[in-house]
Design a protein around this motif. Structure first.
Motif, PDB file in Angstrom:
ATOM      1  N   CYS A  95       3.554 -34.397 -79.874  1.00  0.00           N
ATOM      2  CA  CYS A  95       3.420 -33.169 -79.105  1.00  0.00           C
ATOM      3  C   CYS A  95       1.953 -32.951 -78.755  1.00  0.00           C
ATOM      4  N   SER A  96       1.693 -32.736 -77.471  1.00  0.00           N
ATOM      5  CA  SER A  96       0.306 -32.541 -77.045  1.00  0.00           C
ATOM      6  C   SER A  96      -0.224 -31.158 -77.428  1.00  0.00           C
ATOM      7  N   SER A  97       0.665 -30.223 -77.766  1.00  0.00           N
ATOM      8  CA  SER A  97       0.234 -28.872 -78.147  1.00  0.00           C
ATOM      9  C   SER A  97      -0.100 -28.775 -79.631  1.00  0.00           C
ATOM     10  N   CYS A  98       0.856 -29.216 -80.479  1.00  0.00           N
ATOM     11  CA  CYS A  98       0.662 -29.022 -81.923  1.00  0.00           C
ATOM     12  C   CYS A  98       0.391 -30.316 -82.674  1.00  0.00           C
ATOM     13  N   SER A  99       0.424 -31.462 -81.983  1.00  0.00           N
ATOM     14  CA  SER A  99       0.180 -32.793 -82.554  1.00  0.00           C
ATOM     15  C   SER A  99       1.266 -33.258 -83.516  1.00  0.00           C
ATOM     16  N   TYR A 100       2.439 -32.591 -83.514  1.00  0.00           N
ATOM     17  CA  TYR A 100       3.550 -33.057 -84.329  1.00  0.00           C
ATOM     18  C   TYR A 100       3.948 -34.448 -83.851  1.00  0.00           C
ATOM     19  N   THR A 101       4.172 -35.353 -84.799  1.00  0.00           N
ATOM     20  CA  THR A 101       4.580 -36.706 -84.465  1.00  0.00           C
ATOM     21  C   THR A 101       5.993 -36.947 -84.973  1.00  0.00           C
ATOM     22  N   ALA A 102       6.881 -37.346 -84.081  1.00  0.00           N
ATOM     23  CA  ALA A 102       8.266 -37.635 -84.450  1.00  0.00           C
ATOM     24  C   ALA A 102       8.339 -39.006 -85.109  1.00  0.00           C
ATOM     25  N   ASP A 103       9.467 -39.275 -85.741  1.00  0.00           N
ATOM     26  CA  ASP A 103       9.681 -40.585 -86.354  1.00  0.00           C
ATOM     27  C   ASP A 103       9.696 -41.647 -85.262  1.00  0.00           C
ATOM     28  N   PRO A 104       9.142 -42.814 -85.559  1.00  0.00           N
ATOM     29  CA  PRO A 104       9.138 -43.883 -84.552  1.00  0.00           C
ATOM     30  C   PRO A 104      10.557 -44.388 -84.282  1.00  0.00           C
ATOM     31  N   VAL A 105      10.797 -44.760 -83.033  1.00  0.00           N
ATOM     32  CA  VAL A 105      12.074 -45.324 -82.621  1.00  0.00           C
ATOM     33  C   VAL A 105      11.803 -46.747 -82.134  1.00  0.00           C
ATOM     34  N   THR A 106      12.486 -47.726 -82.737  1.00  0.00           N
ATOM     35  CA  THR A 106      12.311 -49.124 -82.368  1.00  0.00           C
ATOM     36  C   THR A 106      13.501 -49.578 -81.544  1.00  0.00           C
ATOM     37  N   THR A 107      13.217 -50.195 -80.395  1.00  0.00           N
ATOM     38  CA  THR A 107      14.256 -50.672 -79.502  1.00  0.00           C
ATOM     39  C   THR A 107      14.010 -52.145 -79.183  1.00  0.00           C
ATOM     40  N   PRO A 108      14.984 -53.026 -79.493  1.00  0.00           N
ATOM     41  CA  PRO A 108      14.821 -54.426 -79.107  1.00  0.00           C
ATOM     42  C   PRO A 108      15.004 -54.594 -77.601  1.00  0.00           C
ATOM     43  N   SER A 109      14.285 -55.528 -77.025  1.00  0.00           N
ATOM     44  CA  SER A 109      14.365 -55.718 -75.581  1.00  0.00           C
ATOM     45  C   SER A 109      13.916 -57.118 -75.204  1.00  0.00           C
ATOM     46  N   PHE A 110      14.281 -57.536 -73.997  1.00  0.00           N
ATOM     47  CA  PHE A 110      13.782 -58.781 -73.423  1.00  0.00           C
ATOM     48  C   PHE A 110      12.712 -58.493 -72.381  1.00  0.00           C
ATOM     49  N   VAL A 111      12.639 -57.258 -71.879  1.00  0.00           N
ATOM     50  CA  VAL A 111      11.758 -56.905 -70.773  1.00  0.00           C
ATOM     51  C   VAL A 111      10.879 -55.735 -71.205  1.00  0.00           C
ATOM     52  N   LEU A 112       9.595 -55.831 -70.949  1.00  0.00           N
ATOM     53  CA  LEU A 112       8.664 -54.741 -71.240  1.00  0.00           C
ATOM     54  C   LEU A 112       8.331 -54.024 -69.945  1.00  0.00           C
ATOM     55  N   ARG A 113       8.641 -52.749 -69.896  1.00  0.00           N
ATOM     56  CA  ARG A 113       8.412 -51.972 -68.676  1.00  0.00           C
ATOM     57  C   ARG A 113       7.026 -51.329 -68.705  1.00  0.00           C
ATOM     58  N   VAL A 114       6.322 -51.476 -67.602  1.00  0.00           N
ATOM     59  CA  VAL A 114       4.996 -50.892 -67.453  1.00  0.00           C
ATOM     60  C   VAL A 114       4.903 -50.322 -66.048  1.00  0.00           C
ATOM     61  N   TYR A 115       4.388 -49.106 -65.926  1.00  0.00           N
ATOM     62  CA  TYR A 115       4.177 -48.532 -64.602  1.00  0.00           C
ATOM     63  C   TYR A 115       3.064 -49.307 -63.901  1.00  0.00           C
ATOM     64  N   VAL A 116       3.289 -49.676 -62.672  1.00  0.00           N
ATOM     65  CA  VAL A 116       2.327 -50.456 -61.900  1.00  0.00           C
ATOM     66  C   VAL A 116       0.979 -49.744 -61.831  1.00  0.00           C
ATOM     67  N   ALA A 117       1.005 -48.438 -61.664  1.00  0.00           N
ATOM     68  CA  ALA A 117      -0.243 -47.677 -61.551  1.00  0.00           C
ATOM     69  C   ALA A 117      -1.100 -47.809 -62.812  1.00  0.00           C
ATOM     70  N   GLU A 118      -0.452 -47.988 -63.983  1.00  0.00           N
ATOM     71  CA  GLU A 118      -1.212 -48.143 -65.226  1.00  0.00           C
ATOM     72  C   GLU A 118      -2.003 -49.446 -65.248  1.00  0.00           C
ATOM     73  N   VAL A 119      -1.618 -50.396 -64.419  1.00  0.00           N
ATOM     74  CA  VAL A 119      -2.334 -51.666 -64.336  1.00  0.00           C
ATOM     75  C   VAL A 119      -3.263 -51.680 -63.127  1.00  0.00           C
ATOM     76  N   ILE A 120      -2.788 -51.204 -61.987  1.00  0.00           N
ATOM     77  CA  ILE A 120      -3.556 -51.263 -60.741  1.00  0.00           C
ATOM     78  C   ILE A 120      -4.784 -50.349 -60.769  1.00  0.00           C
ATOM     79  N   ASP A 121      -4.631 -49.132 -61.264  1.00  0.00           N
ATOM     80  CA  ASP A 121      -5.764 -48.185 -61.265  1.00  0.00           C
ATOM     81  C   ASP A 121      -6.984 -48.732 -62.003  1.00  0.00           C
ATOM     82  N   PRO A 122      -6.838 -49.277 -63.217  1.00  0.00           N
ATOM     83  CA  PRO A 122      -8.021 -49.855 -63.872  1.00  0.00           C
ATOM     84  C   PRO A 122      -8.610 -51.039 -63.107  1.00  0.00           C
ATOM     85  N   LEU A 123      -7.742 -51.843 -62.468  1.00  0.00           N
ATOM     86  CA  LEU A 123      -8.251 -52.982 -61.687  1.00  0.00           C
ATOM     87  C   LEU A 123      -9.137 -52.498 -60.547  1.00  0.00           C
ATOM     88  N   ARG A 124      -8.763 -51.403 -59.920  1.00  0.00           N
ATOM     89  CA  ARG A 124      -9.560 -50.841 -58.827  1.00  0.00           C
ATOM     90  C   ARG A 124     -10.912 -50.330 -59.316  1.00  0.00           C
TER      91      ARG A 124
END
Length: 116
Positions: A69-98
């Motif tokens: 939580c950005s207001s009170c900093s409460y941290t929930a229990d971690p959730v682990t999900t198995p996957s074959f594909v890692l999703r990343v927003y393109v802007a998270e990669v392109i903006d630093p490159l620029r």
């Protein structure tokens, strides 16, 4: 392998229909995981095989989601999900490159992002 045949019961990957690249990659890996003749449902990709199949050996990973939580900093229990594909927003990669950040550092930063 024709995805339209493999996913005939689910009515997916029909000629003229649109699936995004991530869904297509997940379907391919799940099909390789399940074996020929199986529909390769994505849920089956979550089951780890023993010994690990080729898709799990090469592409399998777990994503750990940690919500804070950005207001009170409460941290929930971690959730682990198995996957074959890692999703990343393109802007998270392109903006630093620029801004002149090297590709490897931009990718690492995007993967380590905790913005959910």
């Amino acid at each position: 392998m024709a995805l339209s045949k493999s996913f005939e019961k689910e009515n997916r990957f029909r000629l003229g229909d649109m699936e995004d690249a991530c869904e297509t990659m997940e379907a391919l890996f799940a099909s390789f995981h399940s074996g020929p003749g199986d529909s390769g449902r994505i849920a089956e990709a979550d089951v780890l095989c023993t010994p690990p199949c080729v898709p799990h050996q090469v592409f399998g990973h777990s994503v750990v989601e940690l919500r804070r939580c950005s207001s009170c900093s409460y941290t929930a229990d971690p959730v682990t999900t198995p996957s074959f594909v890692l999703r990343v927003y393109v802007a998270e990669v392109i903006d630093p490159l620029r801004r002149g950040v090297k590709l490897a550092k931009a990718l690492r930063s995007a993967f380590e992002s905790t913005d959910g």
